[in-house]
Write a protein that holds these residues in place. Structure first.
Motif, PDB file in Angstrom:
ATOM      1  N   UNK A 100       0.861  -1.179   0.000  1.00 21.90           N
ATOM      2  CA  UNK A 100       0.000   0.000   0.000  1.00 21.90           C
ATOM      3  C   UNK A 100       0.896   1.227   0.000  1.00 21.90           C
ATOM      4  N   UNK A 101       0.974   1.895  -1.128  1.00 27.22           N
ATOM      5  CA  UNK A 101       1.986   2.939  -1.289  1.00 27.22           C
ATOM      6  C   UNK A 101       1.367   4.253  -1.743  1.00 27.22           C
ATOM      7  N   UNK A 102       1.914   5.325  -1.208  1.00 30.27           N
ATOM      8  CA  UNK A 102       1.509   6.644  -1.678  1.00 30.27           C
ATOM      9  C   UNK A 102       2.721   7.327  -2.303  1.00 30.27           C
ATOM     10  N   UNK A 103       2.433   8.294  -3.159  1.00 26.34           N
ATOM     11  CA  UNK A 103       3.467   8.871  -4.017  1.00 26.34           C
ATOM     12  C   UNK A 103       3.176  10.354  -4.139  1.00 26.34           C
ATOM     13  N   UNK A 104       4.163  11.202  -3.864  1.00 24.51           N
ATOM     14  CA  UNK A 104       3.857  12.629  -3.804  1.00 24.51           C
ATOM     15  C   UNK A 104       3.903  13.308  -5.176  1.00 24.51           C
ATOM     16  N   UNK A 105       4.175  12.544  -6.213  1.00 21.79           N
ATOM     17  CA  UNK A 105       4.165  13.133  -7.550  1.00 21.79           C
ATOM     18  C   UNK A 105       3.058  12.507  -8.391  1.00 21.79           C
ATOM     19  N   UNK A 106       2.972  12.997  -9.624  1.00 19.41           N
ATOM     20  CA  UNK A 106       1.919  12.583 -10.545  1.00 19.41           C
ATOM     21  C   UNK A 106       1.828  11.071 -10.725  1.00 19.41           C
ATOM     22  N   UNK A 107       0.647  10.520 -10.658  1.00 19.55           N
ATOM     23  CA  UNK A 107       0.447   9.098 -10.949  1.00 19.55           C
ATOM     24  C   UNK A 107       0.390   8.258  -9.693  1.00 19.55           C
ATOM     25  N   UNK A 108      -0.666   7.434  -9.602  1.00 19.25           N
ATOM     26  CA  UNK A 108      -0.840   6.568  -8.435  1.00 19.25           C
ATOM     27  C   UNK A 108      -0.262   5.190  -8.742  1.00 19.25           C
ATOM     28  N   UNK A 109       0.556   4.691  -7.833  1.00 19.86           N
ATOM     29  CA  UNK A 109       1.239   3.418  -8.056  1.00 19.86           C
ATOM     30  C   UNK A 109       0.202   2.297  -8.142  1.00 19.86           C
ATOM     31  N   UNK A 110       0.293   1.498  -9.217  1.00 18.07           N
ATOM     32  CA  UNK A 110      -0.724   0.450  -9.393  1.00 18.07           C
ATOM     33  C   UNK A 110      -0.226  -0.886  -8.836  1.00 18.07           C
ATOM     34  N   UNK A 111       0.064  -0.891  -7.554  1.00 18.81           N
ATOM     35  CA  UNK A 111       0.359  -2.168  -6.890  1.00 18.81           C
ATOM     36  C   UNK A 111      -0.972  -2.896  -6.687  1.00 18.81           C
ATOM     37  N   UNK A 112      -0.883  -4.189  -6.503  1.00 15.37           N
ATOM     38  CA  UNK A 112      -2.104  -4.972  -6.268  1.00 15.37           C
ATOM     39  C   UNK A 112      -2.856  -4.427  -5.053  1.00 15.37           C
ATOM     40  N   UNK A 113      -2.102  -4.095  -4.005  1.00 11.40           N
ATOM     41  CA  UNK A 113      -2.731  -3.629  -2.770  1.00 11.40           C
ATOM     42  C   UNK A 113      -3.448  -2.297  -2.978  1.00 11.40           C
ATOM     43  N   UNK A 114      -2.803  -1.394  -3.733  1.00 12.90           N
ATOM     44  CA  UNK A 114      -3.444  -0.103  -3.994  1.00 12.90           C
ATOM     45  C   UNK A 114      -4.727  -0.274  -4.809  1.00 12.90           C
ATOM     46  N   UNK A 115      -4.656  -1.131  -5.834  1.00 13.03           N
ATOM     47  CA  UNK A 115      -5.844  -1.340  -6.682  1.00 13.03           C
ATOM     48  C   UNK A 115      -6.972  -1.927  -5.828  1.00 13.03           C
ATOM     49  N   UNK A 116      -6.616  -2.901  -4.973  1.00 15.77           N
ATOM     50  CA  UNK A 116      -7.641  -3.552  -4.140  1.00 15.77           C
ATOM     51  C   UNK A 116      -8.279  -2.548  -3.183  1.00 15.77           C
ATOM     52  N   UNK A 117      -7.447  -1.689  -2.581  1.00 18.03           N
ATOM     53  CA  UNK A 117      -7.984  -0.681  -1.661  1.00 18.03           C
ATOM     54  C   UNK A 117      -8.985   0.218  -2.387  1.00 18.03           C
ATOM     55  N   UNK A 118      -8.601   0.661  -3.569  1.00 21.62           N
ATOM     56  CA  UNK A 118      -9.488   1.565  -4.305  1.00 21.62           C
ATOM     57  C   UNK A 118     -10.776   0.839  -4.707  1.00 21.62           C
ATOM     58  N   UNK A 119     -10.623  -0.386  -5.174  1.00 15.71           N
ATOM     59  CA  UNK A 119     -11.803  -1.180  -5.552  1.00 15.71           C
ATOM     60  C   UNK A 119     -12.743  -1.345  -4.356  1.00 15.71           C
ATOM     61  N   UNK A 120     -12.175  -1.671  -3.204  1.00 16.16           N
ATOM     62  CA  UNK A 120     -12.987  -1.907  -2.014  1.00 16.16           C
ATOM     63  C   UNK A 120     -13.751  -0.669  -1.578  1.00 16.16           C
ATOM     64  N   UNK A 121     -13.163   0.493  -1.811  1.00 17.56           N
ATOM     65  CA  UNK A 121     -13.794   1.730  -1.333  1.00 17.56           C
ATOM     66  C   UNK A 121     -14.838   2.272  -2.316  1.00 17.56           C
ATOM     67  N   UNK A 122     -14.781   1.825  -3.561  1.00 14.91           N
ATOM     68  CA  UNK A 122     -15.746   2.331  -4.542  1.00 14.91           C
ATOM     69  C   UNK A 122     -17.082   1.607  -4.390  1.00 14.91           C
ATOM     70  N   UNK A 123     -18.126   2.254  -4.897  1.00 13.64           N
ATOM     71  CA  UNK A 123     -19.432   1.602  -4.967  1.00 13.64           C
ATOM     72  C   UNK A 123     -19.283   0.341  -5.828  1.00 13.64           C
ATOM     73  N   UNK A 124     -19.918  -0.764  -5.456  1.00 14.55           N
ATOM     74  CA  UNK A 124     -19.774  -1.994  -6.257  1.00 14.55           C
ATOM     75  C   UNK A 124     -20.165  -1.818  -7.723  1.00 14.55           C
ATOM     76  N   UNK A 125     -21.034  -0.849  -8.007  1.00 16.11           N
ATOM     77  CA  UNK A 125     -21.458  -0.663  -9.403  1.00 16.11           C
ATOM     78  C   UNK A 125     -20.494   0.215 -10.201  1.00 16.11           C
TER      79      UNK A 125
END
Lengths: 608, 76
Positions: A302-327
């Motif tokens: 789970x990584x954060x980055x202070x410049x342009x672009x969000x790191x697409x690690x598996x953990x980051x993608x999963x976190x974002x997926x989990x927080x979004x509406x299922x639809x």
């Protein structure tokens, strides 16, 4: 049943009160609407003559109106009306606070719905909460057959695809090997096996990635998200709910709306995304840092980055997926770098819905060696097919100066390759004012004909979904906020008019390159598109006769470009020779990963 | 509770400044940021039209990967 007196306390603005009166009557309440020209005293006399349960007063504000309303309330008091009757104030500028301040029992304003007024009168909870806005997840590619309507173009694409698949047989790369290791890692639980695989993975990474994953020495500006930050963001998502969920689309035939996420920080992205969801955004594309495409190997955690672009690690993608509406749809881009197969595998594993692959643009506009990207990309398409992930094909090579017809030819090659590998592609022609257009004046008359012609041409060639990008109105937006919102909304209306499946929209600070995108600027453009969609409804733009000429020209030039490509031994050879964009056009075959494609029997060298 | 701490990302200021030329407009825009206690601001957009300058200024309060005060619970 309630007895209700409706009072248009305004000679002009009485539409709202009429609508409310009709809705209440439909529900069986006894309603009476006064004419708009009565004096205050006449209204009070009428109100006192009958015992009403509610008096609904509508009024816009202006100079002295607040005092007038307060006096009206005093008169009702003096006549004894308020002992048994509740008096409600409504109008565009009215807030509950203002209504209370003026002595009314309740106030309804611009953002109130008729349902809210009725719920109040009927003394029951409002049904129109977020639960009533449950959305279903759309599937953009499901109702297309990928049949080629243009026979000759279909034949050419078949030839190109067969040659390319044949050329790629038995070839591999460290990108494919890392993807296979990730698949193995998912299947094993034994720690010693995991360590062996992890060591092997790191040996196939560039040192900067291997050091980050094994020694926690991260590239500049990258750090772990802390436990506190994680807990707080999850708490925020749990505690806050969207109020009055909005729709951007006026009807379901209008395109789905996507936005980019890529601030660098998943937490910031999630908060932006949740707010955008409330305004009706249907999906997001995670935009990763450009360096992620250039290094061999991906960062994990789970990584954060202070410049342009969000790191697409598996953990980051999963976190974002989990927080979004299922639809809500989530796309992870993997189209242009040295980690294409692995990124698609991890995105699928983390719950992403779609991905992004373009062998041509990734080679010509994004810097990856054509041979490497073709070998990796074909493997990636198989992974996408295995996980039932559609992939979109961005035509962003147009931004390098590649003429649109060549860019569209490249998209179609990807469609055919995907089809042969069982993956569903989504065409993404640009709605842009690109360099070739500026140079040759195709949009001198308007921005409608040339963009509409791209859609018409693609439709005449293949039955496949179309999602103009990316974002629409690229290179027409300036740093001026209103101009930017307008440019986006006009292009969105055009897209809706052509019946495309989805669009990606910018924010009003998209052209501002010196800092991250803000949530207020995202809302700006969403509101503009919402209004444009409402304005258009079922209507459509009428392109001029020039659009017909552009369409014919596109189809002819696409065929010509494909004839040229088909004459080469395979796709990478054609890209290197400039058949889909030359140096004169401004397109240069990429060099990242050059010389790294191996035949399967050859050992993949370690990167350390 | 600080309102600035609740700003998700940035504060934008849009206005029109009367000035004699583009250079003065630019200086005034930067000065405005300081006078509003925003410190150094970015000028996102500026257009001098002969009378004055229409400007959009931006001050980032929370940049990505920084500590977000709005994510922390309010002190009781």
């Amino acid at each position: 049943m309630k007895k209700i007196l409706c009072v248009p306390f305004d000679p002009v603005h009485d539409v709202g009160i009429k609508l409310i009166k009709n809705s209440l009557a439909e529900r069986g309440h006894c309603t009476e609407l006064l004419p708009p020209d009565l004096s205050m005293e006449e209204i009070v006399k009428k109100a006192a003559a009958t015992q009403y349960d509610y008096i609904l007063v509508s009024r816009t504000l202006g100079y002295g109106v607040a005092e007038l309303l307060a006096r009206f309330n005093d008169l009702l008091d003096a006549a004894g009306v308020r002992e048994s009757t509740k008096v409600v104030l409504g109008g565009k500028p009215i807030t509950p606070e203002l209504a209370a301040e003026l002595g009314f029992d309740k106030g309804f304003g611009e953002h109130s719905s008729i349902d809210e007024v009725i719920a109040y009168i009927e003394d029951r909870p409002l049904n129109g909460t977020a639960d009533n806005h449950k959305r279903t997840k759309p599937d953009i590619a499901s109702h297309y057959f990928y049949s080629f309507r243009h026979k000759r173009i279909g034949e050419l694409l078949d030839t190109i695809a067969e040659k390319t698949l044949h050329w790629a047989e038995g070839k591999s790369s460290s990108g494919i090997e890392r993807c296979k290791i990730q698949e193995e890692l998912s299947a094993v639980s034994d720690p010693s096996q995991k360590k062996r695989l992890t060591d092997r993975y790191n040996s196939l990474c560039d040192p900067v990635i291997a050091d980050a994953n094994s020694k926690k020495i991260f590239p500049k500006g990258v750090r772990y998200i802390t436990d506190d930050e994680m807990e707080n963001v999850r708490l925020l998502i749990r505690e806050k709910q969207p109020l009055r969920q909005q729709n951007i689309r006026h009807h379901s035939r209008q395109p789905l709306i996507f936005k980019f996420l890529g601030s660098g920080c998943p937490t910031m992205d999630i908060v932006h995304a949740k707010i955008c969801e409330r305004y009706g955004v249907n999906g997001f594309l995670i935009v990763n840092p450009s360096w992620e495409a250039r290094y061999e190997g991906l960062l994990h955690g789970l990584l954060t980055h202070e410049n342009d672009g969000t790191i697409t690690s598996e953990e980051n993608i999963r976190l974002m997926r989990d927080c979004l509406n299922p639809s809500t749809l989530l796309t992870v881009r993997a189209h242009r770098g040295l980690n294409t197969p692995e990124m698609i595998y991890l995105a699928a594993k983390a719950g992403a819905d779609m991905t992004k692959i373009n062998l041509v643009y990734g080679s010509l506009g994004a810097g990856t060696d054509p041979e490497r990207l073709t070998v990796d990309g074909l493997y990636a398409m198989k992974i996408a097919a295995e996980h039932n992930m559609a992939f979109d094909i961005p035509g962003n090579d147009e931004l390098s100066g590649v003429p649109a017809a060549k860019s569209l030819a490249g998209l179609l090659i990807n469609v055919m390759l995907g089809k042969k590998l069982g993956a569903k592609a989504i065409l993404k022609p640009l709605f842009c004012y690109g360099p070739d257009i500026v140079l040759h004046g195709q949009m001198k008359q308007n921005f409608v004909d040339y963009n509409a012609a791209k859609i018409r041409a693609l439709r005449s060639i293949v039955d496949a979904p179309i999602w103009p990008g990316e974002p629409i109105a690229f290179m027409t937006q300036t740093e001026e906020r209103v101009q930017s919102a307008n440019a986006t909304s006009y292009h969105a209306a055009l897209a809706a008019s052509t019946g495309v499946d989805a669009i990606t929209i910018a924010s009003t600070d998209e052209a501002f390159s010196r800092g991250p995108i803000t949530i207020a600027s995202r809302i700006d453009s969403i509101r503009a598109v919402t209004d444009a969609f409402r304005f258009m409804g079922d209507a459509s733009f009428q392109p001029t006769a020039a659009a017909d000429n552009f369409t014919d020209d596109f189809v002819r030039k696409i065929q010509s470009a494909l004839e040229t490509v088909a004459a080469y031994a395979n796709l990478p050879e054609a890209i290197n020779a400039g058949a889909l964009g030359s140096k004169e056009d401004g397109a240069y075959p990429g060099k990242f990963g050059k010389g790294t494609v191996r035949n399967s029997e050859q050992q993949i060298p370690n990167h350390k | 509770m600080s309102a600035l701490n609740k700003v998700i990302d940035a504060v934008d200021v849009e206005t029109y400044l009367m000035c004699s030329d583009a250079h003065q407009g630019h200086s005034l825009a930067l000065q405005l940021g300081k006078e509003m206690n925003l410190g150094d601001v970015d000028i996102m957009f500026e257009e001098f039209d002969g009378y004055g300058v229409r400007v959009r200024l931006r001050k980032y309060i929370h940049r990505p990967a920084q500590k977000y005060h709005w994510l922390e619970s309010d002190p009781q």
